[in-house]
Write a protein that holds these residues in place. Structure first.
Motif, mmCIF file in Angstrom:
data_model
loop_
_atom_site.group_PDB
_atom_site.id
_atom_site.type_symbol
_atom_site.label_atom_id
_atom_site.label_comp_id
_atom_site.label_asym_id
_atom_site.label_seq_id
_atom_site.Cartn_x
_atom_site.Cartn_y
_atom_site.Cartn_z
ATOM 1 N N GLN A 763 0.662 -1.011 0.014
ATOM 2 C CA GLN A 763 -0.032 0.056 -0.117
ATOM 3 C C GLN A 763 0.922 1.311 -0.042
ATOM 4 O OE1 GLN A 763 -3.333 -0.114 -0.179
ATOM 5 N NE2 GLN A 763 -2.878 -2.554 -0.273
ATOM 6 N N PRO A 764 0.205 2.470 -0.584
ATOM 7 C CA PRO A 764 1.288 3.795 -0.446
ATOM 8 C C PRO A 764 1.499 4.008 1.027
ATOM 9 C CG PRO A 764 -0.674 3.998 -1.947
ATOM 10 C CD PRO A 764 -1.189 2.600 -1.216
ATOM 11 N N LEU A 765 2.851 4.523 1.318
ATOM 12 C CA LEU A 765 3.289 4.866 2.623
ATOM 13 C C LEU A 765 3.907 6.332 2.263
ATOM 14 C CD1 LEU A 765 5.295 1.565 3.297
ATOM 15 C CD2 LEU A 765 2.960 2.170 3.879
ATOM 16 N N PRO A 766 2.821 7.079 2.158
ATOM 17 C CA PRO A 766 3.355 8.624 2.027
ATOM 18 C C PRO A 766 3.789 9.379 3.291
ATOM 19 C CG PRO A 766 0.793 8.260 2.004
ATOM 20 C CD PRO A 766 1.275 7.198 2.173
ATOM 21 N N GLY A 767 3.363 8.735 4.362
ATOM 22 C CA GLY A 767 3.529 9.686 5.693
ATOM 23 C C GLY A 767 5.046 9.069 6.164
ATOM 24 N N LEU A 768 5.729 8.097 5.600
ATOM 25 C CA LEU A 768 7.053 7.554 6.269
ATOM 26 C C LEU A 768 8.026 8.460 5.821
ATOM 27 C CD1 LEU A 768 6.280 3.589 6.372
ATOM 28 C CD2 LEU A 768 5.493 5.492 7.917
ATOM 29 N N GLU A 769 8.322 9.842 6.095
ATOM 30 C CA GLU A 769 9.073 10.577 5.546
ATOM 31 C C GLU A 769 10.701 10.195 5.956
ATOM 32 O OE1 GLU A 769 7.945 14.372 6.497
ATOM 33 O OE2 GLU A 769 6.153 14.353 5.005
ATOM 34 N N ASN A 770 10.635 9.252 7.311
ATOM 35 C CA ASN A 770 12.001 9.101 7.896
ATOM 36 C C ASN A 770 12.619 7.862 7.438
ATOM 37 O OD1 ASN A 770 12.458 11.414 9.391
ATOM 38 N ND2 ASN A 770 10.751 10.687 10.683
ATOM 39 N N LEU A 771 11.925 7.135 6.729
ATOM 40 C CA LEU A 771 12.095 5.564 5.990
ATOM 41 C C LEU A 771 13.182 5.546 5.219
ATOM 42 C CD1 LEU A 771 11.216 2.620 6.469
ATOM 43 C CD2 LEU A 771 10.032 2.822 4.439
ATOM 44 N N LYS A 772 14.365 5.036 5.510
ATOM 45 C CA LYS A 772 15.663 4.733 4.786
ATOM 46 C C LYS A 772 15.672 3.589 4.134
ATOM 47 C CE LYS A 772 16.773 8.898 6.328
ATOM 48 N NZ LYS A 772 16.844 10.226 5.446
ATOM 49 N N HIS A 773 15.622 2.216 4.892
ATOM 50 C CA HIS A 773 15.722 1.001 4.474
ATOM 51 C C HIS A 773 14.585 0.206 4.438
ATOM 52 C CE1 HIS A 773 20.302 0.931 5.818
ATOM 53 N NE2 HIS A 773 19.872 2.223 5.707
ATOM 54 N N MET A 774 14.535 -0.503 3.211
ATOM 55 C CA MET A 774 13.010 -1.204 2.902
ATOM 56 C C MET A 774 13.605 -2.546 2.395
ATOM 57 S SD MET A 774 9.657 -0.450 1.001
ATOM 58 C CE MET A 774 8.719 0.667 2.039
ATOM 59 N N TYR A 775 13.085 -3.631 2.942
ATOM 60 C CA TYR A 775 13.102 -5.242 2.281
ATOM 61 C C TYR A 775 11.853 -5.571 2.255
ATOM 62 C CZ TYR A 775 15.454 -9.504 1.299
ATOM 63 O OH TYR A 775 15.871 -10.551 0.992
ATOM 64 N N LEU A 776 11.262 -5.918 1.085
ATOM 65 C CA LEU A 776 10.129 -6.681 0.933
ATOM 66 C C LEU A 776 10.326 -7.925 0.332
ATOM 67 C CD1 LEU A 776 8.221 -3.558 -0.577
ATOM 68 C CD2 LEU A 776 8.202 -4.353 1.706
ATOM 69 N N LEU A 777 9.870 -9.019 0.737
ATOM 70 C CA LEU A 777 9.759 -10.323 0.251
ATOM 71 C C LEU A 777 8.487 -10.868 0.100
ATOM 72 C CD1 LEU A 777 12.305 -13.272 1.128
ATOM 73 C CD2 LEU A 777 9.967 -13.637 0.569
ATOM 74 N N GLY A 778 7.811 -11.177 -1.183
ATOM 75 C CA GLY A 778 6.624 -11.270 -1.440
ATOM 76 C C GLY A 778 6.130 -10.901 -2.782
#
Length: 914
Positions: A763-778
């Motif tokens: 889903q869109p995550l527009p409010g996560l302005e501090n997010l630096k690292h993301m790992y998605l498995l799926g």
């Protein structure tokens, strides 16, 4: 003097709101304030003595007595606080009968404080009787210091960022050495296994040169298997495990015997041309345990080692002459200094020539001495005259026959003396770890915080440290600790290794500095290193007691019957991970004896990371003061239920264990900030007390999880989240994630009921302005717009049919991108023009359907490293990338024709232009 550093830590502990509340309630706050004020005045006398170089034996003895009073104050206050905690934990009936004890404990505290006041008066009287004491009887600091050695070096802290050394500076003067070694290693005429040794004095740059050779493009192309190990780790088991993990983590069996590990290593090196680098070899026995495990297949495999001993080099391979590393030339030495230090703009040519001549004669071409001296001179506030004072100091006038190691130690001591007091305990703490031990940053920062070394607000101002994304946060203890670490790095007191995104992953202390701080820590009894029973003879008998124990041997030899060796214990760290055949019973026995002596422990840190199945006491919850419980990689199956009774626990690390459940009482921990587990379903029905939680890693969520019923609104302060889920609908889950405004790192794994990757409805995550690292498995049907703040992105089993590159190209801060197995199943991929403006590293793994990849002009302008693995249908590398010389291309398990075409273009680029 490090006594002042200890005092500042104790004073910081007394500022803890819980302790302040306790002593205020018992009407002793004023007494405690008077005592600390008196101690502060006495502390200024010690500073004055150090400034005036009058720290003689008599003053040292007085300093120890001062330290004894400081430690006693700490013990009295903390013991009283924990006694009150013990009473409060009883039931109502028991508490009623213990009221008289509570009143008695308050009276005892006041009496003990009075005793400390009397000891301070006696200490002041003895100070006045000392000979050769500056400012006799006057507890005042001098307005200015008379010695550059004591004051001038401390000026470095005012501009610590000005002398951060680029990695390039360390390879100055080694270009020809590097070329020669690369030629030796890649010589195809010599097909049998050969050992090549780099020999040089301490600090001559052997390891730096070996790293340059190891990471060179020619070596990466020539050897299809490269491994680097340090001889400081134990031989042979740890080395064998380290090698296997670097080859393939999936084949490592921690419980296998040495013979099984050797067989597995031989099997995995079969038909490979490998390079093994063994760093810092100091004995003939180091390589003996490895020879049997390395096959000689006559394919040009090599072993390279670094050592200070020529006899070791000759014994390693008598057929080959060791490579003797020579000191830097005068010009290269001066050039290296200019890389590590900045000279004032107003220095004339004559003055610069004089500086150069004196500098060259002092450092004698030893890189470590040059870099260390550069650290001392690297501040614009140090004048030309003061630089000459450093170079002309008598301690530099060493006899020509003395070892260069002495010079390195002098430099280390000077740089240490330039540290402000708030950083000294943090640096001394490195001595707890074995020499050469690479300490994970996440572990070090949490330990500093748990020990009370981190002040509530950093003493540094915005002018002291440049504002970066890492130090503009809200000033939490972890953020302050991170700034401390950065300052130590800037001062070149420790070395770091970086993670994929360039952030500091681990750090290690230089050898000569490690030796220095051990003696300093021993003087102030900051910690004790336990190897054998003989090691404790002096520590156990000291009147100061043993406050921290690091086990490097076997704790069963520890003489716990000696009260001074255990009753003041604040920390226990074990590095005894050699025997993995049986659980560690000794650990449980030791902790039970600690509880027996203390009743309710003063212990703040219990770190057993990598200790195989330590047996923990059932009454672990009696360590009321515990702030850090590290059980990572212990392979434990359970933890005592009493772990939920630790009211002040901040860090609970259970990652890489077999623990499948935790007591619900952990949610009573109001101060818990970091929780690492491994695919564990947690009952979050009592979660209202955990609003302080910042790290929640390893959570398992399914339809049975209470999280779906209770919600997770309490977790708004989360910074790091890692969870695996199996849900019919993940709508609520993503709505919760979208509300985590402080989130910096996110790992999501979606699995089906058979444990295979399943649909991940991103889903869109527009409010996560501090997010630096993301790992998605799926499985992601369509890649939506991602947070613009992302710097690191990993996608795995996404099964995307639409080309994700046009969306990813718009991320303005993306520096590292990995498209892993089946993340994209399309045949064509296009990177648009002007996209990926900040991307430095790109990895494409197992994109089996990809046939054509196009990179338009202007795209990926800052790309430095490209790795393509198992993309068997990809026909060619994009032409735009083929002709960029700045990109390092790594190919693994690619078709021969693809590899040939890439190498052919690279060969053409290396030819001189017409």
């Amino acid at each position: 003097m490090d006594v002042q550093a200890v005092f500042s830590v104790v004073v910081e502990k007394l500022r803890d709101p819980l302790i302040e509340k306790s002593i205020t309630f018992n009407l002793v706050k004023d007494q405690v304030t008077v005592v600390t004020d008196n101690l502060k005045e006495m502390q200024t006398l010690l500073v004055a003595a150090e400034v005036e170089n009058e720290f003689n034996d008599e003053v040292k003895k007085w300093a120890v007595e001062f330290l004894l009073v400081v430690y006693k104050l700490e013990d009295v206050i903390e013991s009283f606080f924990l006694h009150r905690m013990h009473i409060r934990r009883r039931g109502f009936g028991s508490r009623y009968f213990l009221i008289h004890k509570k009143l008695k404990s308050g009276l005892d505290l006041r009496n003990e404080i009075r005793e400390i006041q009397n000891e301070i008066k006696n200490l002041e009287a003895s100070w006045k009787q000392c000979d050769r004491i500056p400012n006799h009887g006057e507890p005042l600091l001098p307005e200015r210091r008379s010695s550059y050695e004591d004051e001038g070096l401390e000026l470095n802290q005012q501009n610590s960022s000005s002398y951060s050394v680029n990695e390039e500076s360390y390879v100055i003067g080694f270009r020809e050495d590097k070329r020669r070694l690369v030629t030796r290693l890649t010589d195809t005429f010599l097909r049998s296994l050969h050992v090549i040794s780099i020999v040089g004095e301490v600090g001559s740059g052997k390891t730096t040169l070996a790293k340059e050779v190891y990471g060179s493009t020619e070596i990466q192309r020539h050897f299809n298997c490269r491994v680097w190990v340090s001889a400081t780790v134990n031989i042979p088991r740890d080395v064998l495990l380290s090698i296997l993990k670097q080859i393939d983590k999936s084949i490592v069996d921690e419980e296998a015997s040495n013979a099984e590990l050797e067989a597995k290593l031989r099997e995995n090196l079969r038909n490979k041309r490998y390079l093994l680098v063994v760093d810092d070899v100091r004995s003939h026995e180091v390589l003996s345990g490895l020879r049997v495990a390395f096959p000689n297949q006559y394919n040009g495999s090599r072993v390279m080692l670094t050592t200070i001993r020529k006899d070791v080099a000759w014994s390693a391979d008598p057929r080959r002459l060791p490579y003797q590393l020579k000191p830097l030339s005068d010009e290269n030495a001066w050039h290296l200094l200019l890389k590590t230090a900045s000279l004032p703009d107003n220095v004339s040519y004559a003055e610069k020539f004089k500086l150069k001549r004196k500098f060259v004669s002092r450092c004698q071409g030893i890189p470590s001495a040059i870099v260390g001296l550069g650290g001392l001179l690297s501040t614009e506030t140090v004048s030309y005259e003061e630089r000459l004072i450093v170079l002309e100091h008598p301690s530099w006038q060493l006899d020509s026959n003395e070892l260069n190691e002495v010079k390195s130690k002098i430099l280390a001591s000077r740089r240490y003396n330039g540290l402000p007091f708030h950083l000294r305990p943090c640096l001394l703490y490195f001595g707890l770890f074995p020499k050469g031990y690479k300490i994970p940053v996440r572990r070090l920062l949490r330990l500093w915080t748990a020990e009370g070394f981190v002040k509530k607000s950093s003493p540094m101002t915005s002018e002291d440290v440049p504002r970066t994304e890492e130090n503009t946060s809200d000033g939490s203890p972890e953020d302050v600790a991170k700034r401390y670490l950065q300052e130590l790095l800037d001062r070149q007191l420790i070395q770091k290794t970086c993670s994929i995104d360039g952030s500091t992953k681990s750090c290690v202390m230089l050898g000569e500095l490690h030796d220095l701080i051990l003696s300093k820590a021993e003087f102030i009894v900051l910690f004790h290193i336990h190897r054998t029973i003989q090691d404790l003879e002096t520590a156990a008998s000291t009147t100061l007691g043993v406050r921290r124990v690091a086990e490097h041997g076997d704790i069963k030899d520890y003489p716990c019957e000696e009260p001074s060796s255990i009753q003041c214990l604040r920390s226990y760290l074990s590095f005894d991970n050699q025997n993995e055949d049986a659980p560690k019973k000794e650990t449980g026995n030791f902790l039970r004896r600690v509880i027996r002596h203390q009743g309710f422990g003063l212990l703040r840190v219990l770190d057993l990371e990598r200790v195989y199945k330590p047996q923990l006491p059932n009454d672990l919850g009696l360590f009321y003061n515990l702030r850090y419980l590290g059980l990572r990689r212990t392979f434990l199956n359970t933890v005592p239920d009493s772990v939920g009774n630790l009211p002040y626990l901040v860090t609970l690390d259970l990652k890489h264990t077999n623990i499948t459940s935790l007591p619900n009482s952990i949610w009573k921990m109001k101060h818990l900030r970091h929780l690492w587990v491994l695919k564990l379903r947690l009952d979050l029905s009592m979660q209202e007390n955990c609003s302080a939680l910042q790290t929640l890693w390893g959570l398992w969520v399914d339809e049975k999880s209470p999280v779906l019923k209770t919600g997770l609104d309490w977790s708004i302060n989360l910074r790091k989240l890692g969870l695996t889920y199996h849900l019919d609908s993940d709508q609520d889950l993503f709505e919760w994630i979208a509300s985590l405004k402080n989130l910096r790192s996110l790992r999501l794994t979606s699995l089906n009921n058979t444990g295979q990757p399943s649909k991940l409805n991103l889903q869109p995550l527009p409010g996560l302005e501090n997010l630096k690292h993301m790992y998605l498995l799926g499985n992601i049907s369509t890649l939506l717009v991602l947070p613009q703040s992302l710097t690191v992105l990993n996608l795995s089993f996404s099964m995307m049919k639409e080309d994700p590159m046009p969306i990813l190209a718009e991320l303005p801060n993306l520096t590292y991108l990995r498209l892993l197995a089946d993340s994209y199943i399309g045949k064509k991929m296009v990177c648009p023009s002007e996209g990926f403006s900040q991307l430095r590293i790109l990895k494409l793994w197992k994109l089996k359907e990809l046939q054509k990849w196009t990179v338009e002009e202007g795209s990926m302008q800052n790309l430095q490293e490209l790795e393509i693995r198992c993309c068997e249908n990809l026909r060619e590398l994009p032409g735009v990338l083929m002709h960029r010389s700045a990109i390092e291309v790594i190919l693994t398990n690619m078709p021969n024709e693809f590899i040939y075409n890439v190498r052919a273009v690279e060969s053409m680029k290396s030819l001189p232009s017409a």
